[in-house]
Scaffold this motif. Structure first.
Motif, short mmCIF file in Angstrom:
data_model
loop_
_atom_site.label_atom_id
_atom_site.label_comp_id
_atom_site.label_asym_id
_atom_site.label_seq_id
_atom_site.Cartn_x
_atom_site.Cartn_y
_atom_site.Cartn_z
N GLN A 139 0.84 -1.21 -0.04
CA GLN A 139 0.15 -0.03 -0.01
C GLN A 139 0.90 1.35 0.07
O GLN A 139 1.78 1.58 -0.99
CB GLN A 139 -1.16 -0.06 1.16
N GLY A 140 0.84 2.15 0.84
CA GLY A 140 1.63 3.28 0.88
C GLY A 140 3.07 3.08 1.73
O GLY A 140 3.58 4.39 1.78
N LEU A 141 3.28 1.92 2.03
CA LEU A 141 4.55 1.71 2.71
C LEU A 141 5.36 1.00 1.58
O LEU A 141 5.43 0.08 1.10
CB LEU A 141 4.45 0.71 4.01
N GLU A 142 6.69 1.76 1.68
CA GLU A 142 7.72 1.50 0.68
C GLU A 142 8.99 1.62 1.43
O GLU A 142 9.38 2.42 1.93
CB GLU A 142 7.67 2.53 -0.49
N LEU A 143 9.73 0.58 0.94
CA LEU A 143 11.25 0.26 1.14
C LEU A 143 11.95 0.21 0.06
O LEU A 143 11.74 -0.47 -0.74
CB LEU A 143 11.43 -1.10 2.06
N ASN A 144 13.16 1.05 -0.01
CA ASN A 144 14.00 1.09 -1.13
C ASN A 144 15.12 0.24 -0.82
O ASN A 144 16.01 0.86 0.33
CB ASN A 144 14.22 2.61 -1.50
N HIS A 168 12.16 -4.80 6.62
CA HIS A 168 12.61 -5.88 5.55
C HIS A 168 12.04 -7.28 5.47
O HIS A 168 11.63 -7.70 4.71
CB HIS A 168 13.92 -5.40 5.04
N LEU A 169 12.80 -8.00 6.60
CA LEU A 169 12.43 -9.22 6.75
C LEU A 169 10.95 -9.74 6.80
O LEU A 169 10.30 -10.30 6.32
CB LEU A 169 13.20 -9.56 7.95
N LEU A 170 10.43 -8.72 7.88
CA LEU A 170 8.95 -9.10 7.97
C LEU A 170 8.04 -8.82 6.79
O LEU A 170 7.10 -9.38 6.46
CB LEU A 170 8.28 -8.23 9.08
N LEU A 171 8.28 -7.64 6.12
CA LEU A 171 7.42 -7.22 4.94
C LEU A 171 7.77 -8.24 3.36
O LEU A 171 7.03 -8.54 2.80
CB LEU A 171 7.90 -5.90 4.44
N ASP A 172 9.28 -8.77 3.55
CA ASP A 172 9.57 -9.45 2.60
C ASP A 172 8.98 -11.02 2.72
O ASP A 172 8.83 -11.52 1.61
CB ASP A 172 11.27 -9.58 2.32
N GLU A 173 8.95 -11.29 3.68
CA GLU A 173 8.12 -12.79 3.88
C GLU A 173 6.91 -12.54 4.83
O GLU A 173 6.73 -13.26 6.04
CB GLU A 173 9.35 -13.79 4.82
#
Length: 229
Positions: A139-144, A168-173
């Motif tokens: 959604q509006g949360l973005e990791l570069n 990063h870890l939680l969002l990626d998996e």
């Protein structure tokens, strides 16, 4: 037939290159070696899935090579793990600001290198969450992942390295429950003593920083944390 990941080991210590090459090939990777940054530029880095890159080399340092590769579209997204005897905070920050995916201090164990190589390749593989510009978003949360930045609805939010790596870890998996020990093993340096309470404190700070997305980081009592999409 499964395609093997290709790794380039870059270090001016020939013996170390050969040791890493042997052990990585034993793990099933295709491995080449180079003894200088100039040699990497000559052979081309774009065909590799990961670089293990020494910082202190000859005329061109590993940092200088990484910056050059990150500035080129064909090599900008190649994951880099720095290998270095320099273990200062400034060097670590420099490495991550250049887009490094990990940083291993010498002397290191081969087992540590193998674990971190697997982790980086897993994170940077095509999981369906990361488009080609190396951005993971929900959604509006973005990791570069190149710039190591977090933005919410286009606004950059200041994050520590630890907070960034946890998110990063939680969002990626997303959807997978990580125990506190798993988070410690995946996020913190191996030689640092980390208590369960430290994980909880970082999760609390992380939730505060991501505002309306804080409810997405769920506590599974007795098990750990996960990102609920």
């Amino acid at each position: 037939m499964e395609t093997k990941n290709r790794i380039l080991v870059v270090d001016d210590e020939q013996d170390l290159c050969e040791i890493l090459k042997f052990n990585l090939e034993t793990e099933g990777y295709e491995v080449d070696t180079a003894n200088s940054a100039e040699e990497v530029l000559e052979i081309g880095a774009e065909k590799y899935d990961l670089l293990l890159l020494d910082v202190m080399m000859g005329a061109m340092s590993g940092f200088a090579l990484a910056k050059k590769l990150k500035d080129e579209p064909m090599t900008a997204n190649i994951p880099i793990i720095f290998l270095t005897a320099r273990d200062t905070e400034n060097d670590t920050v420099t490495g991550f600001n250049l887009g490094a995916d990990d940083y291993i201090s010498k002397p290191f164990s081969i087992r540590e290198v193998l674990v971190r190589v697997r982790a980086v390749l897993r994170r940077t593989s095509d999981t369906g969450y990361a488009p080609h510009n190396n951005i993971i978003s929900y959604q509006g949360l973005e990791l570069n992942l190149d710039k190591k930045t977090v933005a919410i609805d286009g606004e950059d939010i200041p994050f520590t390295k630890t907070e960034f790596e946890i998110l990063h870890l939680l969002l990626d998996e997303r959807g997978r429950v990580f125990s506190r020990q798993e988070l410690i093993d995946r996020v913190w340096p191996k030689d640092v003593l980390v208590l369960d309470r430290t994980v909880d404190v970082n999760i609390t700070r992380l939730r505060k920083k991501i505002g309306r997305f804080s409810k997405c980081i769920v506590t599974r009592l007795g098990f750990g944390y996960y990102f609920d999409a």
